[in-house]
Design a protein around this motif. Sequence first.
Motif, mmCIF file in Angstrom:
data_model
loop_
_atom_site.group_PDB
_atom_site.id
_atom_site.type_symbol
_atom_site.label_atom_id
_atom_site.label_comp_id
_atom_site.label_asym_id
_atom_site.label_seq_id
_atom_site.Cartn_x
_atom_site.Cartn_y
_atom_site.Cartn_z
ATOM 1 N N ASP A 93 0.824 -1.218 0.000
ATOM 2 C CA ASP A 93 0.000 0.000 0.000
ATOM 3 C C ASP A 93 0.859 1.270 0.000
ATOM 4 O O ASP A 93 0.374 2.359 0.237
ATOM 5 N N ALA A 94 2.142 1.110 -0.263
ATOM 6 C CA ALA A 94 3.027 2.289 -0.277
ATOM 7 C C ALA A 94 4.048 2.182 -1.414
ATOM 8 O O ALA A 94 5.213 2.511 -1.248
ATOM 9 N N MET A 95 3.574 1.723 -2.546
ATOM 10 C CA MET A 95 4.469 1.576 -3.693
ATOM 11 C C MET A 95 4.835 2.950 -4.262
ATOM 12 O O MET A 95 3.961 3.814 -4.423
ATOM 13 N N GLN A 96 6.111 3.145 -4.560
ATOM 14 C CA GLN A 96 6.557 4.413 -5.139
ATOM 15 C C GLN A 96 6.941 4.172 -6.595
ATOM 16 O O GLN A 96 7.803 3.320 -6.891
ATOM 17 N N ALA A 97 6.296 4.929 -7.473
ATOM 18 C CA ALA A 97 6.477 4.695 -8.912
ATOM 19 C C ALA A 97 7.947 4.745 -9.318
ATOM 20 O O ALA A 97 8.432 3.908 -10.088
ATOM 21 N N GLU A 98 8.661 5.745 -8.790
ATOM 22 C CA GLU A 98 10.073 5.908 -9.192
ATOM 23 C C GLU A 98 10.923 4.719 -8.799
ATOM 24 O O GLU A 98 11.820 4.301 -9.525
ATOM 25 N N GLU A 99 10.633 4.202 -7.610
ATOM 26 C CA GLU A 99 11.415 3.067 -7.106
ATOM 27 C C GLU A 99 11.075 1.782 -7.880
ATOM 28 O O GLU A 99 11.957 0.963 -8.149
ATOM 29 N N ILE A 100 9.809 1.633 -8.242
ATOM 30 C CA ILE A 100 9.422 0.483 -9.077
ATOM 31 C C ILE A 100 10.175 0.579 -10.407
ATOM 32 O O ILE A 100 10.781 -0.390 -10.875
ATOM 33 N N ASP A 101 10.150 1.777 -10.993
ATOM 34 C CA ASP A 101 10.796 1.960 -12.305
ATOM 35 C C ASP A 101 12.294 1.697 -12.246
ATOM 36 O O ASP A 101 12.875 1.139 -13.182
ATOM 37 N N ARG A 102 12.930 2.114 -11.127
ATOM 38 C CA ARG A 102 14.389 1.925 -11.007
ATOM 39 C C ARG A 102 14.728 0.427 -11.005
ATOM 40 O O ARG A 102 15.634 -0.019 -11.706
ATOM 41 N N ALA A 103 13.976 -0.356 -10.235
ATOM 42 C CA ALA A 103 14.246 -1.803 -10.178
ATOM 43 C C ALA A 103 13.980 -2.460 -11.529
ATOM 44 O O ALA A 103 14.760 -3.298 -11.995
ATOM 45 N N LEU A 104 12.875 -2.066 -12.163
ATOM 46 C CA LEU A 104 12.556 -2.650 -13.476
ATOM 47 C C LEU A 104 13.622 -2.262 -14.502
ATOM 48 O O LEU A 104 14.015 -3.082 -15.331
ATOM 49 N N ALA A 105 14.074 -1.005 -14.417
ATOM 50 C CA ALA A 105 15.034 -0.514 -15.420
ATOM 51 C C ALA A 105 16.358 -1.268 -15.341
ATOM 52 O O ALA A 105 16.973 -1.573 -16.364
ATOM 53 N N ILE A 106 16.805 -1.556 -14.142
ATOM 54 C CA ILE A 106 18.097 -2.243 -14.005
ATOM 55 C C ILE A 106 17.902 -3.753 -14.166
ATOM 56 O O ILE A 106 18.540 -4.396 -15.016
ATOM 57 N N ASN A 107 17.023 -4.327 -13.360
ATOM 58 C CA ASN A 107 16.936 -5.790 -13.290
ATOM 59 C C ASN A 107 16.322 -6.407 -14.543
ATOM 60 O O ASN A 107 16.688 -7.518 -14.921
ATOM 61 N N LEU A 108 15.389 -5.693 -15.163
ATOM 62 C CA LEU A 108 14.674 -6.315 -16.286
ATOM 63 C C LEU A 108 15.034 -5.672 -17.630
ATOM 64 O O LEU A 108 15.558 -6.335 -18.528
ATOM 65 N N ARG A 109 14.791 -4.340 -17.732
ATOM 66 C CA ARG A 109 15.102 -3.688 -19.010
ATOM 67 C C ARG A 109 16.598 -3.777 -19.311
ATOM 68 O O ARG A 109 17.002 -4.027 -20.440
ATOM 69 N N GLY A 110 17.421 -3.608 -18.263
ATOM 70 C CA GLY A 110 18.876 -3.701 -18.447
ATOM 71 C C GLY A 110 19.288 -5.064 -18.984
ATOM 72 O O GLY A 110 20.126 -5.170 -19.882
ATOM 73 N N THR A 111 18.675 -6.109 -18.465
ATOM 74 C CA THR A 111 18.983 -7.465 -18.929
ATOM 75 C C THR A 111 18.653 -7.606 -20.419
ATOM 76 O O THR A 111 19.432 -8.171 -21.196
ATOM 77 N N LEU A 112 17.509 -7.054 -20.811
ATOM 78 C CA LEU A 112 17.104 -7.154 -22.226
ATOM 79 C C LEU A 112 18.025 -6.330 -23.127
ATOM 80 O O LEU A 112 18.423 -6.784 -24.206
ATOM 81 N N LEU A 113 18.394 -5.121 -22.675
ATOM 82 C CA LEU A 113 19.261 -4.267 -23.490
ATOM 83 C C LEU A 113 20.645 -4.888 -23.660
ATOM 84 O O LEU A 113 21.220 -4.899 -24.749
ATOM 85 N N VAL A 114 21.172 -5.419 -22.570
ATOM 86 C CA VAL A 114 22.515 -6.024 -22.624
ATOM 87 C C VAL A 114 22.487 -7.290 -23.483
ATOM 88 O O VAL A 114 23.408 -7.535 -24.272
ATOM 89 N N THR A 115 21.432 -8.077 -23.353
ATOM 90 C CA THR A 115 21.337 -9.298 -24.167
ATOM 91 C C THR A 115 21.311 -8.938 -25.651
ATOM 92 O O THR A 115 21.990 -9.571 -26.476
ATOM 93 N N ALA A 116 20.566 -7.902 -25.993
ATOM 94 C CA ALA A 116 20.513 -7.476 -27.400
ATOM 95 C C ALA A 116 21.894 -7.034 -27.881
ATOM 96 O O ALA A 116 22.324 -7.396 -28.986
#
Length: 240
Positions: A93-116
């Motif tokens: 009940d206290a999710m912060q959009a910026e913090e969600i985006d930071r984790a997604l950007a490094i852990n998930l999007r970063g993985t996809l960008l580096v793999t490409a």
Amino acid sequence: MSAPAVVLITGGARGIGYAVAERCVARGARVILWDVDAEALRSAARSLGPLAFAQRVDIADAHAVEAAEAALPHAPTHLVNNAGILGRAMAFDAMQAEEIDRALAINLRGTLLVTAAFLRAKAPCDGASILNMSSIAGMNGGAKGHAVYGATKGAMLALTAAMARDLAPELRVNALAPGIIDTEIQTQLFADRAALEATTAGIPQARLGTADEVAEAAEWLLFGAGYVSGETLRVAGGRK
Ligand SMILES: NC(=O)c1ccc[n+]([C@@H]2O[C@H](COP(=O)([O-])OP(=O)(O)OC[C@H]3O[C@@H](n4cnc5c(N)ncnc54)[C@H](O)[C@@H]3O)[C@@H](O)[C@H]2O)c1
């Protein structure tokens, strides 16, 4: 003839990534470390010696990944998608959009960008493979307050299945799911050393794992395991 192994390791400046780099260098492979921490990178490259190359890259930054790809010192043959952050604890009940985006950007999007980037730059090599560093958090939801981290690690398991299917037969793709490994990421999670040690009560092997124990499994999945692809191996002392 197959090219000598060149292993691109994200988050290779310390912790598990560094331990994987040590094992790669010990078997005569070159390693290219992509990490955001310039100082840790310098010291890692110094310790690893002449087979190691360091490039400062924030894998969440698409332009930085492209620039690093263009500046690769050698064409890589293997990839370890290891860089990741735990992020701040957040209740549902206290999710912060910026913090969600930071984790997604490094852990998930970063993985996809580096793999490409890796796929565009790679040298042909018999037995080439990719290893994704997931976590048992990707299977059990993770520590209380760290659902976003758990979700990114669960996503890495889905990516592993998809990559193993789409990149075969040239590449094998597997994942590791470490449990509680004694690195800096854990010192963020536990208030003090005593709290960290107390968690061993819930680990069947009754101790934290070491980065080298994860690296040992990584070495096997990267260079051995010739008929293993699309799999996830827990290195968690018996913890699920
Ligand atoms: N330690 C554990 O208990 C544990 C358990 C399961 C999974 N893992 C996973 O293993 C991986 C390595 O973790 P660790 O324990 O060695 O952590 P660590 O914090 O010791 O090392 C992570 C490395 O990644 C780098 N990094 C962070 N953000 C980056 C970015 N944007 N771009 C490039 N590099 C970046 C850091 O600078 C650091 O060198 C992570 O993906 C983590 O989620 C760790």
